[in-house]
Design a protein around this motif. Structure first.
Motif, PDB file in Angstrom:
ATOM      1  N   LEU A   1       0.819  -1.209   0.000  1.00 20.95           N
ATOM      2  CA  LEU A   1       0.000   0.000   0.000  1.00 20.95           C
ATOM      3  C   LEU A   1       0.856   1.263   0.000  1.00 20.95           C
ATOM      4  N   LEU A   2       2.072   1.158   0.537  1.00 18.63           N
ATOM      5  CA  LEU A   2       2.952   2.324   0.529  1.00 18.63           C
ATOM      6  C   LEU A   2       3.411   2.685  -0.878  1.00 18.63           C
ATOM      7  N   LEU A   3       3.202   1.785  -1.836  1.00 21.49           N
ATOM      8  CA  LEU A   3       3.515   2.135  -3.224  1.00 21.49           C
ATOM      9  C   LEU A   3       2.500   3.127  -3.789  1.00 21.49           C
ATOM     10  N   PHE A   4       1.420   3.379  -3.051  1.00 20.79           N
ATOM     11  CA  PHE A   4       0.465   4.438  -3.409  1.00 20.79           C
ATOM     12  C   PHE A   4       0.792   5.744  -2.682  1.00 20.79           C
ATOM     13  N   SER A   5       1.849   5.765  -1.899  1.00 21.86           N
ATOM     14  CA  SER A   5       2.099   6.884  -0.995  1.00 21.86           C
ATOM     15  C   SER A   5       3.288   7.712  -1.463  1.00 21.86           C
ATOM     16  N   PRO A   6       3.519   8.876  -0.838  1.00 22.83           N
ATOM     17  CA  PRO A   6       4.705   9.675  -1.168  1.00 22.83           C
ATOM     18  C   PRO A   6       5.962   9.196  -0.457  1.00 22.83           C
ATOM     19  N   THR A   7       5.889   8.080   0.256  1.00 27.15           N
ATOM     20  CA  THR A   7       7.070   7.548   0.930  1.00 27.15           C
ATOM     21  C   THR A   7       8.177   7.282  -0.086  1.00 27.15           C
ATOM     22  N   ALA A   8       9.378   7.752   0.191  1.00 26.33           N
ATOM     23  CA  ALA A   8      10.490   7.593  -0.752  1.00 26.33           C
ATOM     24  C   ALA A   8      11.793   7.558   0.020  1.00 26.33           C
ATOM     25  N   ARG A   9      12.796   6.998  -0.602  1.00 28.31           N
ATOM     26  CA  ARG A   9      14.145   6.968  -0.022  1.00 28.31           C
ATOM     27  C   ARG A   9      15.129   7.215  -1.160  1.00 28.31           C
ATOM     28  N   SER A  10      15.545   8.463  -1.272  1.00 26.59           N
ATOM     29  CA  SER A  10      16.420   8.854  -2.377  1.00 26.59           C
ATOM     30  C   SER A  10      17.873   8.873  -1.929  1.00 26.59           C
ATOM     31  N   VAL A  11      18.706   8.144  -2.658  1.00 33.84           N
ATOM     32  CA  VAL A  11      20.137   8.079  -2.346  1.00 33.84           C
ATOM     33  C   VAL A  11      20.917   8.425  -3.611  1.00 33.84           C
ATOM     34  N   PRO A  12      21.085   9.711  -3.903  1.00 38.20           N
ATOM     35  CA  PRO A  12      21.796  10.078  -5.139  1.00 38.20           C
ATOM     36  C   PRO A  12      23.305   9.919  -4.987  1.00 38.20           C
ATOM     37  N   ASP A  13      23.868   8.936  -5.663  1.00 41.28           N
ATOM     38  CA  ASP A  13      25.318   8.734  -5.685  1.00 41.28           C
ATOM     39  C   ASP A  13      25.850   9.413  -6.938  1.00 41.28           C
ATOM     40  N   VAL A  14      26.287  10.643  -6.788  1.00 39.70           N
ATOM     41  CA  VAL A  14      26.663  11.432  -7.963  1.00 39.70           C
ATOM     42  C   VAL A  14      27.927  10.891  -8.629  1.00 39.70           C
ATOM     43  N   TRP A  15      28.724  10.111  -7.911  1.00 37.01           N
ATOM     44  CA  TRP A  15      29.957   9.595  -8.494  1.00 37.01           C
ATOM     45  C   TRP A  15      29.761   8.229  -9.137  1.00 37.01           C
ATOM     46  N   ARG A  16      28.536   7.691  -9.129  1.00 41.12           N
ATOM     47  CA  ARG A  16      28.303   6.377  -9.717  1.00 41.12           C
ATOM     48  C   ARG A  16      28.684   6.393 -11.198  1.00 41.12           C
ATOM     49  N   GLY A  17      29.572   5.498 -11.586  1.00 40.52           N
ATOM     50  CA  GLY A  17      29.960   5.388 -12.990  1.00 40.52           C
ATOM     51  C   GLY A  17      30.980   6.394 -13.456  1.00 40.52           C
ATOM     52  N   VAL A  18      31.468   7.246 -12.549  1.00 41.78           N
ATOM     53  CA  VAL A  18      32.485   8.232 -12.927  1.00 41.78           C
ATOM     54  C   VAL A  18      33.846   7.670 -12.536  1.00 41.78           C
ATOM     55  N   PRO A  19      34.792   7.555 -13.477  1.00 44.24           N
ATOM     56  CA  PRO A  19      36.090   6.953 -13.149  1.00 44.24           C
ATOM     57  C   PRO A  19      36.756   7.652 -11.974  1.00 44.24           C
ATOM     58  N   ALA A  20      37.434   6.852 -11.172  1.00 39.61           N
ATOM     59  CA  ALA A  20      38.170   7.435 -10.053  1.00 39.61           C
ATOM     60  C   ALA A  20      39.334   8.267 -10.580  1.00 39.61           C
ATOM     61  N   GLY A  21      39.776   9.183  -9.747  1.00 37.71           N
ATOM     62  CA  GLY A  21      40.922   9.988 -10.111  1.00 37.71           C
ATOM     63  C   GLY A  21      42.204   9.175 -10.054  1.00 37.71           C
ATOM     64  N   PRO A  22      43.317   9.794 -10.380  1.00 41.08           N
ATOM     65  CA  PRO A  22      44.596   9.066 -10.345  1.00 41.08           C
ATOM     66  C   PRO A  22      44.899   8.553  -8.941  1.00 41.08           C
ATOM     67  N   GLU A  23      45.470   7.367  -8.887  1.00 41.85           N
ATOM     68  CA  GLU A  23      45.794   6.748  -7.604  1.00 41.85           C
ATOM     69  C   GLU A  23      47.203   7.130  -7.185  1.00 41.85           C
ATOM     70  N   THR A  24      47.332   7.496  -5.931  1.00 35.89           N
ATOM     71  CA  THR A  24      48.636   7.807  -5.363  1.00 35.89           C
ATOM     72  C   THR A  24      48.858   6.886  -4.172  1.00 35.89           C
ATOM     73  N   ALA A  25      49.758   5.943  -4.343  1.00 35.74           N
ATOM     74  CA  ALA A  25      50.096   4.997  -3.274  1.00 35.74           C
ATOM     75  C   ALA A  25      48.842   4.355  -2.672  1.00 35.74           C
ATOM     76  N   GLY A  26      47.933   3.940  -3.552  1.00 39.22           N
ATOM     77  CA  GLY A  26      46.755   3.234  -3.103  1.00 39.22           C
ATOM     78  C   GLY A  26      45.606   4.111  -2.651  1.00 39.22           C
ATOM     79  N   VAL A  27      45.719   5.418  -2.812  1.00 35.58           N
ATOM     80  CA  VAL A  27      44.691   6.352  -2.356  1.00 35.58           C
ATOM     81  C   VAL A  27      44.161   7.146  -3.548  1.00 35.58           C
TER      82      VAL A  27
END
Length: 926
Positions: free
Chosen positions: A757-783
């Motif tokens: 029934l909550l699928l009829f409701s405004p209940t939501a859980r938004s988790v925007p991962d803005v870095w999803r799919g964006v390559p990581a920056g250059p690695e420096t000593a494992g960081v």
């Protein structure tokens, strides 16, 4: 004072076009200890030494490197064998950064070499001697600093506000603190393993109480706030809270549930309990259709647990005896007791008492019969008092005696908030003893109580904040970002899947009269398999971007969600490729947000209020607001804490004010109705009654007035062709019904029917991962590092650094404390981390596949405190893990909340609400 629904609390920043605005009421979550508490645990002199030591060591390395070739040339030009050996030995010392065994002879040799090389060698020898002195100084500085901070930690162990919280959060730790505080640290010694473990545990709670904002007893208090209008506020000022905090305690509802189970298990007492049919049952040809709500007890040994319920649609074949029993129970409408029913059954069927009892027990196990008297409702403000009322209503001596015995625990809870630490400890001991004895007297073979016996929420009073400042910094960018949050709502694809199933079954403009059948068929035909499949599939593509949502029914809106996510990833990748590698900020511009919102299109719900958890970083010239979390729905910041801000007569205060405000937010032609998901299984779901209506699902029993109950058979589902929405409607009210869930359990753990029934409701859980799919920056000593992400003044992601497993400084077995601390200092400076951060540890999954699971809760790490680094190492000990560090934002100098104790880390829980509907009052009330 008890806040009421005054006009400032009802104002908002809603724009002229009706888009969402900042509601005038907020909840402030304020850390129990001032942030300056952690300063006493720092060793700034050690940090300053590390800066000097690193600089001197770097100078030595540079001097040594510069001497390499000249010394080689001198060695090659020397014909005297003995001199050559002396020069070779000296060159090895320089190369290995070691002081020669005979320092004076080395100085003489440098003088003999002469020239620039001799002078440079003399300079190196002098610097190497200074480095030895500096190293020895560092060992002394660190030893003294650790001793001083350990003493400070012992002093903090006596802080009442910390101890009161620990009594409930970690009673085992708390009971050992007096002995720990009384045992002075040995300045010359290293604490033993047990003491170090004690230090780490206590330090984590000190940091949690001073640097985080998760409400739990006195570790974090809550204050009810209103925004001051521009005419009232003037220059932005600090948000202030008082120091007179008030605790509000309630017994863990699991305790009362276990007592009810013991009562029901005893045949003599069970005979006096009223019986009721499972609500929502229906005659279906030659069968009886009903919903069994099966309950699985939680783990009482866990710090936080709850009983989980599961719905199953069942059918019983109609027989004469069962039909007659149904008629009898309908006629008595809940007024028939179990013993009376057993006697009627024995008389009617000529069965003996034992056979009649077995028959009723079978119906109870199947869920067709229920014993609802002692179940707790989510709206019971005082669970003990609610159980006592139910017991006394039975009018039986044993029930009266049990109700009277509960006066003892009630008195303990009443005394608890005003008690000091020793008295609180004694009260908890009394409470535990009394309840264990009560369980034993009720027949428990092995009495057991949950680890968390008492839940305490602490009110820090009322407060205010400037509306103009928060409108400029938060409301405007939140309004913009709010257009794209639905693309990252984990429930939206499920909601759209239900819509697609409905359209396939009933067509556009279709109507389903049997809502229970719709829910059952939806789960049986598609949703159960959908949930299982999505739970096990990888939600990332090989390039790390969002995998497309499962779209088994070809819904264009789900395809739009995929396009919106892909649009964000593409824009982020392009901008990331153009960003300077050392940039501290990444700006999410309006064009990006507009493109994502356009791609999402009509897949975004039309009515989507949001709650946001925000922190203000008040910085000169560039103030920021950090977005920590977002939830879709209404009243989420307040529901759990209504009992802290209600009047004693239960009709004034926060609950009453929120109920009135909700009426002003009703969409045209609609009513709000709460989904409670049945009896209270955790204190986190207890709250005041905020809606005028309540949806009663099959298998549930409501305490709402009869006219406020909306039974499932009264509801039907309709596809509204004008808005292309799937909506619920009530036949009795002839209104749309908007379900609201106001509890704190995540919806996915709710039983099947309310969760659907909550699928009829405004209940939501938004988790925007803005870095999803964006390559990581250059690695420096494992960081690798990520810059801060902001949209105007709103920070969506703090600066972060991800350290691969094995890339953090490892403490060598023979390393001195100075060498260990200097290694950490060098690591932090090399990778550009600020001095104070939060660290989250993600362990690697078994099998070495490179996957990662879960993550510890973020732990505060202070690189200026060696004691803090020992706690971090304790957290990492024995783990194969990657560690993510995030900047502390706001920083200590950027806080805006004060109390008589000092400056506090704090978080505002605010609502962004749509424009009030403006319906006449008579159209909003039952």
């Amino acid at each position: 004072m008890s806040p009421t629904a005054t006009s400032p609390a009802q104002e908002s920043t809603t724009t002229a076009d009706g888009s969402a605005g900042l509601h005038g009421r907020f909840m402030l979550r304020v850390a129990g200890l001032p942030v300056d508490t952690v300063i006493a645990l720092r060793t700034p002199e050690a940090a300053a030494w590390a800066v000097r030591a690193a600089a001197e060591e770097d100078r030595l390395v540079d001097l040594g490197a510069a001497l390499s070739d000249p010394l080689s040339a001198v060695v090659g030009a020397t014909e005297d064998a003995a001199q050559r050996r002396r020069l070779l030995a000296l060159r090895r010392n320089v190369f290995n950064n070691r002081v020669p065994n005979d320092l004076e002879a080395a100085r003489t040799l440098a003088a003999d070499i002469g020239g620039d090389t001799g002078a440079d060698l003399t300079t190196w020898l002098d610097a190497r001697v200074r480095w030895d002195r500096l190293h020895a100084e560092g060992e002394a500085v660190l030893a003294a600093g650790l001793a001083r901070t350990r003493t400070a930690l012992r002093e903090l162990a006596l802080d009442d506000r910390l101890r009161q919280g620990l009594l409930l959060a970690s009673p085992t730790l708390e009971e050992r603190l007096d002995a720990f505080a009384a045992d002075p640290a040995d300045p010359a010694g290293v604490p033993g393993k047990r003491t170090r473990k004690m230090e780490r545990s206590l330090l984590s709670y000190v940091y949690r109480t001073a640097c985080k904002t998760s409400p739990f007893s006195t570790l974090t208090g809550v204050a009810l706030g209103t925004f001051r209008t521009p005419a009232e506020e003037g220059t932005p000022a600090a948000t202030r809270v008082g120091d007179d905090w008030t605790g509000h305690c309630r017994l863990n509802v699991v305790v009362l549930t276990r007592l009810a189970e013991l009562v029901a298990a005893d045949p003599r007492r069970r005979a006096d309990l009223p019986v009721a049919l499972a609500s929502g049952w229906k005659l279906d040809d030659d069968r009886i259709r009903y919903v069994q709500r099966a309950v699985t007890a939680g783990d009482d040994s866990a710090p936080v647990s709850f009983d989980a319920a599961q719905d199953r649609l069942l059918f019983l074949r109609r027989r004469g005896t069962l039909d007659a029993m149904l008629a009898l129970l309908r006629d008595h409408d809940g007024g028939l007791r179990h013993g009376d029913l057993a006697r009627w059954l024995a008389t009617t069927t000529d069965a003996d008492d034992e056979a009649a009892g077995h028959y009723l027990t079978a119906l109870l196990d199947l869920g067709m019969l229920q014993l609802p008297t002692l179940s707790l409702a989510v709206h019971d403000r005082d669970p003990i008092a609610a159980v006592q009322r139910s017991l006394r209503a039975l009018e039986r001596p044993w029930a009266d005696q049990l109700a009277t015995r509960l006066d003892g625990p009630a008195a303990v809870l009443a005394r608890y908030p005003a008690a000091d630490v020793p008295d609180r400890r004694a009260l908890l001991g009394t409470l535990r003893t009394d309840l264990l004895t009560l369980q034993a007297d009720l027949g428990a073979e092995r009495p057991v109580l949950p680890q968390t016996l008492v839940y305490e929420d602490v009110s820090a009073g009322t407060t205010t904040a400037g509306l103009a400042e928060w409108t400029a910094l938060a409301a405007r960018p939140l309004r913009s970002v709010g257009r794209v949050l639905p693309a990252f709502d984990v429930a939206l694809p499920q909601r759209l899947t239900l819509k697609g199933f409905f359209l396939a079954r009933f067509g556009r403009g279709g109507r389903c009269e049997d809502l229970l059948r719709l829910v059952h068929d939806f789960h049986e035909d598609i949703f159960r398999q959908y949930l299982q499949f999505t739970a096990t599939k990888d939600d990332r593509l090989p390039d790390g971007s969002h995998a497309p949502e499962e779209n088994w029914l070809g819904m264009p809106e789900i395809a739009a969600v995929d396009r919106a996510r892909a649009a964000l990833t593409a824009r982020m990748r392009r901008s990331w490729a153009q960003l300077s590698p050392d940039a501290e900020e990444f700006v999410l511009d309006d064009d990006t947000v507009n493109e994502v919102a356009e791609a999402l299109g009509t897949a975004a719900p039309g009515f989507q209020p949001h709650s946001h958890f925000l922190q203000l970083a008040r910085r000169d010239g560039d103030p920021l607001v950090v977005l920590n979390d977002s939830f879709g729905g209404l009243c989420f910041p307040f529901t759990r804490f209504t009992h802290c801000f209600d009047g004693t007569d239960e009709v004034t205060g926060l609950t009453d004010a929120l109920r009135g405000e909700l009426r002003g937010l009703l969409p045209p032609g609609a009513v709000f109705a709460e989904i409670t998901a049945g009896a209270a299984t955790t204190n986190l779901n207890l709250h005041g009654r905020l809606t005028d209506y309540e949806i009663v699902c099959p298998g549930e029993h409501s305490t709402a007035p009869e006219e406020a109950r909306l039974h499932l058979e009264d509801l039907h589902a309709v596809h509204d062709t004008d808005t292309d929405r799937l909506v619920l409607r009530s036949r009795r009210l002839d209104r749309e019904v908007v379900p609201l869930y106001l509890g704190y359990l995540v919806p996915m753990v709710l039983p099947e029917i309310p969760r659907t029934l909550l699928l009829f409701s405004p209940t939501a859980r938004s988790v925007p991962d803005v870095w999803r799919g964006v390559p990581a920056g250059p690695e420096t000593a494992g960081v690798t590092r990520r810059p801060r992400v902001r949209h105007h003044s709103l920070v969506l992601q703090r600066r972060s650094w991800t350290a691969a497993d094995g890339s953090l400084p490892a403490r060598a077995p023979d390393a001195t404390v100075g060498e260990w601390y200097l290694a950490w200092h060098r690591w932090r400076v090399r990778h550009g981390l600020p001095a104070q951060v939060f660290a989250t540890v993600h362990e690697e999954t078994s099998g070495g596949s490179g996957g990662w699971f879960g993550g510890s809760k973020p732990q505060y790490v202070d690189f200026e405190s060696p004691l803090s680094l020992t706690a971090l190492e304790g957290l990492l000990a024995g783990k194969q893990a990657r560690t993510v560090f995030e900047e502390m934002l706001p920083g200590e100098s950027e806080l805006h909340v004060t109390s008589p104790r000092g400056r506090h880390v704090a978080e505002l829980a605010v609502e962004m609400l749509p424009a009030p509907a403006g319906l006449p009052e008579e159209d909003r009330t039952p």
